[in-house]
Design an enzyme around this catalytic site. Sequence first.
Site, PDB file in Angstrom:
ATOM      1  N   ASN A  61       0.843  -1.193   0.000  1.00  0.00           N
ATOM      2  CA  ASN A  61       0.000   0.000   0.000  1.00  0.00           C
ATOM      3  C   ASN A  61       0.881   1.246   0.000  1.00  0.00           C
ATOM      4  O   ASN A  61       1.971   1.265   0.592  1.00  0.00           O
ATOM      5  CB  ASN A  61      -1.005   0.002   1.168  1.00  0.00           C
ATOM      6  CG  ASN A  61      -0.396  -0.233   2.530  1.00  0.00           C
ATOM      7  OD1 ASN A  61       0.658  -0.823   2.662  1.00  0.00           O
ATOM      8  ND2 ASN A  61      -1.071   0.253   3.562  1.00  0.00           N
ATOM      9  N   GLU A  63       0.294   5.219   0.676  1.00  0.00           N
ATOM     10  CA  GLU A  63      -0.631   6.278   1.096  1.00  0.00           C
ATOM     11  C   GLU A  63      -0.141   7.650   0.640  1.00  0.00           C
ATOM     12  O   GLU A  63       0.967   7.785   0.094  1.00  0.00           O
ATOM     13  CB  GLU A  63      -0.798   6.224   2.617  1.00  0.00           C
ATOM     14  CG  GLU A  63      -1.477   4.937   3.055  1.00  0.00           C
ATOM     15  CD  GLU A  63      -1.759   4.854   4.548  1.00  0.00           C
ATOM     16  OE1 GLU A  63      -2.536   3.983   4.943  1.00  0.00           O
ATOM     17  OE2 GLU A  63      -1.188   5.666   5.313  1.00  0.00           O
ATOM     18  N   ASN A  64      -0.983   8.647   0.873  1.00  0.00           N
ATOM     19  CA  ASN A  64      -0.669   9.996   0.417  1.00  0.00           C
ATOM     20  C   ASN A  64      -1.250  11.005   1.395  1.00  0.00           C
ATOM     21  O   ASN A  64      -2.293  10.743   2.017  1.00  0.00           O
ATOM     22  CB  ASN A  64      -1.267  10.203  -0.989  1.00  0.00           C
ATOM     23  CG  ASN A  64      -0.728  11.447  -1.660  1.00  0.00           C
ATOM     24  OD1 ASN A  64      -1.174  12.557  -1.410  1.00  0.00           O
ATOM     25  ND2 ASN A  64       0.259  11.254  -2.496  1.00  0.00           N
ATOM     26  N   ALA A  65      -0.597  12.151   1.511  1.00  0.00           N
ATOM     27  CA  ALA A  65      -1.110  13.216   2.384  1.00  0.00           C
ATOM     28  C   ALA A  65      -2.515  13.631   1.959  1.00  0.00           C
ATOM     29  O   ALA A  65      -3.326  14.046   2.786  1.00  0.00           O
ATOM     30  CB  ALA A  65      -0.165  14.418   2.361  1.00  0.00           C
ATOM     31  N   CYS A  72      -3.980   0.675  -2.792  1.00  0.00           N
ATOM     32  CA  CYS A  72      -3.871  -0.583  -2.070  1.00  0.00           C
ATOM     33  C   CYS A  72      -2.756  -1.465  -2.647  1.00  0.00           C
ATOM     34  O   CYS A  72      -2.407  -1.370  -3.829  1.00  0.00           O
ATOM     35  CB  CYS A  72      -5.173  -1.366  -2.161  1.00  0.00           C
ATOM     36  SG  CYS A  72      -6.600  -0.553  -1.427  1.00  0.00           S
ATOM     37  N   GLU A  74      -2.883  -4.654  -3.334  1.00  0.00           N
ATOM     38  CA  GLU A  74      -3.370  -5.573  -4.364  1.00  0.00           C
ATOM     39  C   GLU A  74      -3.423  -4.890  -5.723  1.00  0.00           C
ATOM     40  O   GLU A  74      -2.976  -5.439  -6.741  1.00  0.00           O
ATOM     41  CB  GLU A  74      -4.783  -6.076  -4.003  1.00  0.00           C
ATOM     42  CG  GLU A  74      -4.883  -6.767  -2.665  1.00  0.00           C
ATOM     43  CD  GLU A  74      -5.308  -5.805  -1.550  1.00  0.00           C
ATOM     44  OE1 GLU A  74      -4.705  -4.724  -1.410  1.00  0.00           O
ATOM     45  OE2 GLU A  74      -6.248  -6.157  -0.809  1.00  0.00           O
ATOM     46  N   CYS A 106     -10.359  -4.900  -0.122  1.00  0.00           N
ATOM     47  CA  CYS A 106     -11.459  -3.932  -0.127  1.00  0.00           C
ATOM     48  C   CYS A 106     -12.311  -4.129  -1.390  1.00  0.00           C
ATOM     49  O   CYS A 106     -11.915  -4.819  -2.335  1.00  0.00           O
ATOM     50  CB  CYS A 106     -10.923  -2.504  -0.042  1.00  0.00           C
ATOM     51  SG  CYS A 106     -10.254  -1.857  -1.602  1.00  0.00           S
ATOM     52  N   CYS A 109     -10.587  -3.234  -4.725  1.00  0.00           N
ATOM     53  CA  CYS A 109      -9.627  -4.237  -5.193  1.00  0.00           C
ATOM     54  C   CYS A 109     -10.341  -5.469  -5.731  1.00  0.00           C
ATOM     55  O   CYS A 109      -9.890  -6.089  -6.694  1.00  0.00           O
ATOM     56  CB  CYS A 109      -8.654  -4.617  -4.087  1.00  0.00           C
ATOM     57  SG  CYS A 109      -7.432  -3.325  -3.793  1.00  0.00           S
TER      58      CYS A 109
END
Length: 154
Positions: A61, A63-65, A72, A74, A106, A109
């Site tokens: 995974n 993530e981002n601000a 994800c 996957e 999720c 995905c």
Amino acid sequence: MSQVKAKGTEDHGSKNLCQETIDKLISQSQEAKKQAYCPYSNFRVGAALLTQDNRVFTGCNVENACYNLGVCAERNAMAKAVSEGYKSFKAIAIASDMTDQFISPCGGCRQFMREFGLKWQVYMTKPNGSYQNKTVDELLPISFGPEDLSMADA
Ligand SMILES: [Zn+2]
């Protein structure tokens, strides 16, 4: 309207994966988890995707601000495979740090997996290597996919 049916997305049953292959794929997903970039959730996820010709693409995974731009593990693994020309998959293993339950993909995905077939296997794991497996079809029943768009042409 042009044909939109994706090529190379035929279903290939993969219930015959040997235990050694499954264990190795799970181990690769755990390895991929170490690369997770998740400073906001601190929820590490790794994935290892096995293609029909036995290549493995891993993902974590990212993530981002700007939270909703996070990707994800996957989908990351699938995008890597597709960008290298692989669209036919046997299985994907998913790893997280949760010890009390199997990590489950999720909804986004699941739909992304479904694009590339219904009958391939999803191994949802725990850190100790135990797992629960389901086909994409079982995880996303009565789904919408590329074939449905093709039918609209008729
Ligand atoms: Zn997801």
